[in-house]
Scaffold this motif. Structure first.
Motif, PDB file in Angstrom:
ATOM      1  N   PRO A 125       0.999  -1.234  -0.391  1.00 38.00           N
ATOM      2  CA  PRO A 125      -0.230  -0.485   0.284  1.00 38.00           C
ATOM      3  C   PRO A 125       0.633   1.311  -0.101  1.00 38.00           C
ATOM      4  CG  PRO A 125      -1.035  -2.073   1.496  1.00 38.00           C
ATOM      5  CD  PRO A 125       0.517  -2.211   1.383  1.00 38.00           C
ATOM      6  N   ALA A 126       0.537   2.425  -0.997  1.00 36.50           N
ATOM      7  CA  ALA A 126       1.378   3.474  -0.549  1.00 36.50           C
ATOM      8  C   ALA A 126       1.139   4.311   0.244  1.00 36.50           C
ATOM      9  CB  ALA A 126       0.775   4.191  -1.715  1.00 36.50           C
ATOM     10  N   GLY A 127      -0.221   3.950   0.835  1.00 37.53           N
ATOM     11  CA  GLY A 127      -0.349   4.532   2.517  1.00 37.53           C
ATOM     12  C   GLY A 127       1.729   5.068   3.370  1.00 37.53           C
ATOM     13  N   GLY A 128       1.494   3.795   3.193  1.00 37.31           N
ATOM     14  CA  GLY A 128       3.164   3.607   4.117  1.00 37.31           C
ATOM     15  C   GLY A 128       4.297   4.812   3.546  1.00 37.31           C
ATOM     16  N   VAL A 129       4.370   4.971   1.902  1.00 35.02           N
ATOM     17  CA  VAL A 129       5.342   5.670   1.550  1.00 35.02           C
ATOM     18  C   VAL A 129       4.426   7.535   1.898  1.00 35.02           C
ATOM     19  CG1 VAL A 129       6.520   7.443  -0.433  1.00 35.02           C
ATOM     20  CG2 VAL A 129       4.969   3.996  -0.513  1.00 35.02           C
ATOM     21  N   VAL A 130       3.502   7.133   2.095  1.00 38.75           N
ATOM     22  CA  VAL A 130       3.371   9.387   2.301  1.00 38.75           C
ATOM     23  C   VAL A 130       3.547   8.909   3.941  1.00 38.75           C
ATOM     24  CG1 VAL A 130       0.616  10.689   3.041  1.00 38.75           C
ATOM     25  CG2 VAL A 130       1.100   8.958   0.463  1.00 38.75           C
ATOM     26  N   ASP A 131       3.328   7.847   4.941  1.00 40.90           N
ATOM     27  CA  ASP A 131       3.290   8.517   6.089  1.00 40.90           C
ATOM     28  C   ASP A 131       5.356   8.393   6.547  1.00 40.90           C
ATOM     29  OD1 ASP A 131       0.988   7.761   6.905  1.00 40.90           O
ATOM     30  OD2 ASP A 131       1.077   5.455   7.549  1.00 40.90           O
ATOM     31  N   ALA A 132       5.907   7.804   5.545  1.00 37.21           N
ATOM     32  CA  ALA A 132       7.071   8.280   6.138  1.00 37.21           C
ATOM     33  C   ALA A 132       7.609   9.734   5.492  1.00 37.21           C
ATOM     34  CB  ALA A 132       8.216   7.253   5.028  1.00 37.21           C
ATOM     35  N   LEU A 133       7.096   9.873   3.651  1.00 36.35           N
ATOM     36  CA  LEU A 133       7.361  11.808   3.949  1.00 36.35           C
ATOM     37  C   LEU A 133       6.552  12.849   4.814  1.00 36.35           C
ATOM     38  CD1 LEU A 133       8.317  13.224   0.931  1.00 36.35           C
ATOM     39  CD2 LEU A 133       6.164  12.998   0.366  1.00 36.35           C
ATOM     40  N   ARG A 134       5.806  12.047   5.518  1.00 34.40           N
ATOM     41  CA  ARG A 134       5.143  13.318   6.310  1.00 34.40           C
ATOM     42  C   ARG A 134       6.355  13.590   7.622  1.00 34.40           C
ATOM     43  NH1 ARG A 134       0.108  13.957   6.617  1.00 34.40           N
ATOM     44  NH2 ARG A 134      -0.377  11.517   5.776  1.00 34.40           N
ATOM     45  N   GLY A 135       7.651  12.313   7.526  1.00 29.47           N
ATOM     46  CA  GLY A 135       8.023  12.563   8.758  1.00 29.47           C
ATOM     47  C   GLY A 135       9.432  13.742   7.886  1.00 29.47           C
ATOM     48  N   TYR A 136       9.101  14.466   6.798  1.00 28.20           N
ATOM     49  CA  TYR A 136      10.169  15.637   6.239  1.00 28.20           C
ATOM     50  C   TYR A 136       9.516  17.093   7.016  1.00 28.20           C
ATOM     51  CZ  TYR A 136      13.582  11.753   5.312  1.00 28.20           C
ATOM     52  OH  TYR A 136      13.968  10.307   4.901  1.00 28.20           O
ATOM     53  N   ARG A 137       8.065  16.589   6.692  1.00 33.24           N
ATOM     54  CA  ARG A 137       6.928  17.516   6.498  1.00 33.24           C
ATOM     55  C   ARG A 137       7.391  18.806   7.665  1.00 33.24           C
ATOM     56  NH1 ARG A 137       2.222  19.766   8.391  1.00 33.24           N
ATOM     57  NH2 ARG A 137       1.208  20.719   6.736  1.00 33.24           N
ATOM     58  N   ASN A 138       7.467  20.063   7.850  1.00 36.87           N
ATOM     59  CA  ASN A 138       7.561  21.151   8.888  1.00 36.87           C
ATOM     60  C   ASN A 138       6.390  21.529   9.060  1.00 36.87           C
ATOM     61  OD1 ASN A 138      10.524  21.392   9.587  1.00 36.87           O
ATOM     62  ND2 ASN A 138      10.934  22.045   7.757  1.00 36.87           N
ATOM     63  N   GLU A 139       6.242  22.408   9.909  1.00 41.14           N
ATOM     64  CA  GLU A 139       5.014  22.554  10.817  1.00 41.14           C
ATOM     65  C   GLU A 139       4.293  24.002   9.616  1.00 41.14           C
ATOM     66  OE1 GLU A 139       2.779  22.147  12.761  1.00 41.14           O
ATOM     67  OE2 GLU A 139       3.493  20.216  13.020  1.00 41.14           O
ATOM     68  N   ASP A 140       5.608  24.946   8.882  1.00 43.90           N
ATOM     69  CA  ASP A 140       5.550  25.883   7.820  1.00 43.90           C
ATOM     70  C   ASP A 140       4.941  25.413   6.284  1.00 43.90           C
ATOM     71  OD1 ASP A 140       7.380  24.714   6.576  1.00 43.90           O
ATOM     72  OD2 ASP A 140       8.733  26.251   7.113  1.00 43.90           O
ATOM     73  N   CYS A 187      19.691  20.476   6.379  1.00 47.04           N
ATOM     74  CA  CYS A 187      19.024  21.574   7.405  1.00 47.04           C
ATOM     75  C   CYS A 187      17.914  21.009   7.098  1.00 47.04           C
ATOM     76  CB  CYS A 187      19.378  22.248   6.244  1.00 47.04           C
ATOM     77  SG  CYS A 187      18.397  24.084   6.734  1.00 47.04           S
ATOM     78  N   PRO A 188      16.897  21.093   8.981  1.00 47.13           N
ATOM     79  CA  PRO A 188      15.880  21.174   9.024  1.00 47.13           C
ATOM     80  C   PRO A 188      14.881  21.434   8.301  1.00 47.13           C
ATOM     81  CG  PRO A 188      17.206  21.908  11.488  1.00 47.13           C
ATOM     82  CD  PRO A 188      18.269  21.031  10.164  1.00 47.13           C
ATOM     83  N   ASP A 189      15.001  22.916   8.015  1.00 43.06           N
ATOM     84  CA  ASP A 189      14.271  23.753   7.865  1.00 43.06           C
ATOM     85  C   ASP A 189      13.940  23.292   6.699  1.00 43.06           C
ATOM     86  OD1 ASP A 189      16.629  25.324   9.309  1.00 43.06           O
ATOM     87  OD2 ASP A 189      14.538  25.957  10.131  1.00 43.06           O
ATOM     88  N   SER A 190      12.506  24.112   6.004  1.00 39.43           N
ATOM     89  CA  SER A 190      12.615  24.135   4.862  1.00 39.43           C
ATOM     90  C   SER A 190      13.014  24.737   3.533  1.00 39.43           C
ATOM     91  CB  SER A 190      10.347  24.638   4.140  1.00 39.43           C
ATOM     92  OG  SER A 190       9.909  23.822   5.678  1.00 39.43           O
ATOM     93  N   LEU A 191      12.850  24.040   2.536  1.00 39.57           N
ATOM     94  CA  LEU A 191      13.441  23.965   1.435  1.00 39.57           C
ATOM     95  C   LEU A 191      12.763  23.570   0.347  1.00 39.57           C
ATOM     96  CD1 LEU A 191      17.518  23.912   2.238  1.00 39.57           C
ATOM     97  CD2 LEU A 191      16.902  25.827   2.423  1.00 39.57           C
ATOM     98  N   PRO A 192      12.999  25.222  -0.522  1.00 38.59           N
ATOM     99  CA  PRO A 192      12.224  24.164  -2.448  1.00 38.59           C
ATOM    100  C   PRO A 192      13.273  23.054  -2.305  1.00 38.59           C
ATOM    101  CG  PRO A 192      12.620  27.012  -2.282  1.00 38.59           C
ATOM    102  CD  PRO A 192      13.591  26.223  -0.731  1.00 38.59           C
ATOM    103  N   ILE A 193      13.936  22.681  -2.757  1.00 39.15           N
ATOM    104  CA  ILE A 193      14.810  21.209  -3.418  1.00 39.15           C
ATOM    105  C   ILE A 193      14.119  20.406  -2.533  1.00 39.15           C
ATOM    106  CG2 ILE A 193      16.854  21.501  -1.823  1.00 39.15           C
ATOM    107  CD1 ILE A 193      16.328  19.673  -5.194  1.00 39.15           C
ATOM    108  N   ASP A 194      13.470  20.428  -0.925  1.00 35.67           N
ATOM    109  CA  ASP A 194      12.737  19.151  -0.659  1.00 35.67           C
ATOM    110  C   ASP A 194      11.489  18.953  -0.575  1.00 35.67           C
ATOM    111  OD1 ASP A 194      15.249  18.499   0.916  1.00 35.67           O
ATOM    112  OD2 ASP A 194      15.352  20.084   2.197  1.00 35.67           O
ATOM    113  N   VAL A 195      11.155  20.451  -1.146  1.00 34.67           N
ATOM    114  CA  VAL A 195       9.564  20.640  -1.260  1.00 34.67           C
ATOM    115  C   VAL A 195       9.770  19.953  -2.944  1.00 34.67           C
ATOM    116  CG1 VAL A 195       7.564  21.358  -2.172  1.00 34.67           C
ATOM    117  CG2 VAL A 195       9.144  22.054  -0.338  1.00 34.67           C
ATOM    118  N   GLU A 196      10.866  20.214  -3.616  1.00 31.48           N
ATOM    119  CA  GLU A 196      10.509  19.002  -4.491  1.00 31.48           C
ATOM    120  C   GLU A 196      10.898  17.439  -5.365  1.00 31.48           C
ATOM    121  OE1 GLU A 196      12.165  19.967  -9.760  1.00 31.48           O
ATOM    122  OE2 GLU A 196      13.684  20.069  -8.367  1.00 31.48           O
ATOM    123  N   VAL A 197      11.759  17.101  -3.797  1.00 33.85           N
ATOM    124  CA  VAL A 197      11.754  15.719  -3.689  1.00 33.85           C
ATOM    125  C   VAL A 197      10.600  15.439  -3.402  1.00 33.85           C
ATOM    126  CG1 VAL A 197      12.621  13.429  -2.504  1.00 33.85           C
ATOM    127  CG2 VAL A 197      13.817  15.880  -3.404  1.00 33.85           C
TER     128      VAL A 197
END
Length: 294
Positions: free
Chosen positions: A33-48, A61-71
């Protein structure tokens, strides 16, 4: 032979890869199931609403960056290709964040000076603070490919058209981002007019590696046409594609993974990026029927 490539690569990803690549492998090659991928991705998300924490492993860097959004968007696009709709609310929230760091015209840079407080590869320097087609065109192309609508995307799309109609980029990375945009942007007539010039422009690009025997770092035809149905597959002769597929298969290392030819900021980042590249190699080889695919 192809089963051996897949089996040993699977063992490498399970042994050395991040949770994200392990879950992606399971979804793409083992029908998990793809839900595991989404859950793993959620760990890289910031409150912003942005993504950080080394989602692109070359900077920590833990802060949000456009390159990480692109990934993150690339990951959702991968799931969409596998038949999983990209409807997660993380996507529009990340667009909200991009709007906060974009220039007034909508263009965004790859990174921000906040990353300087953290370990990073040497190529992640101040040139990445300048808004450009890399990554704006890639971000916009991915969002159009997912059918997303957002006010920032409208501004970014207008900016990309303006930039591209002045001329193509000189760097293969920016060209790769541009091709994503041209492949998915809704105005197909406008896109096709520009697409007619892509083939003659490729040989001029810095970091473009057309020769499969060239061992240097670069963007290859398989980066630009990662599957036979790609809009850009027609740009490359069959023998060129086959040569690069032969090279990609031969580049698998004894431990089952693929090597990288640049220097990440540490051992953990090196293994993480090797996992990313191993999964990419498997997806390309699977798409071209060199290994079993999902």
């Amino acid at each position: 032979m192809s089963d051996s490539i897949l089996d040993t690569a699977r063992a490498f990803i399970l042994r050395e890869g991040r949770l994200l690549e392990r879950r992606l492998f399971a979804t793409l090659f083992e029908a998990a199931p793809a839900g595991g991928v989404v859950d793993a991705l959620r760990g890289y998300r910031n409150e912003d609403g942005g993504f950080g924490h080394g989602l692109e492993p070359d900077k920590r860097c833990p802060d949000s960056l456009p390159i990480d959004v692109e990934v993150a968007f690339q990951t959702f696009q991968t799931l969409l290709t596998a038949g999983v709709p990209a409807t997660d609310p993380m996507v529009p929230r990340a667009c909200d964040w991009l709007a906060t760091v974009a220039a007034p015209d909508g263009a965004v840079p790859l990174s921000l000076p906040v990353m300087e407080a953290y370990p990073r590869a040497v190529h992640w320097s101040d040139w990445t603070y300048v808004p450009g087609l890399n990554p704006t065109a890639g971000l916009a192309g991915l969002l159009h490919g997912m059918g997303v609508e957002h006010p920032w995307l409208t501004r970014a799309t207008d900016w990309c058209w303006s930039a591209l109609e002045k001329g193509f980029p000189e760097d293969a990375h920016a060209m790769s981002e541009t091709l994503l945009f041209l492949e998915h942007v809704p105005d197909r007539d406008r896109a096709e007019r520009l697409a007619e010039r892509v083939g003659e422009w490729l040989p001029q690009l810095k970091w473009y590696r057309s020769d499969p025997a060239d061992p240097e770092y670069g963007v290859t035809p398989l980066h630009l046409a990662p599957h036979p149905g790609s809009r850009w597959r027609r740009l490359f002769a069959d023998d060129v594609i086959e040569g690069h597929l032969d090279r990609l298969a031969a580049d698998q290392q004894a431990d089952g993974g693929w090597a990288i030819n640049w220097e990440p900021p540490g051992a953990a980042a090196t293994l993480e990026y090797r996992g990313v590249e191993t999964l990419r190699a498997l997806r390309v080889l699977g798409a071209y029927r060199r290994v079993p695919s999902s």
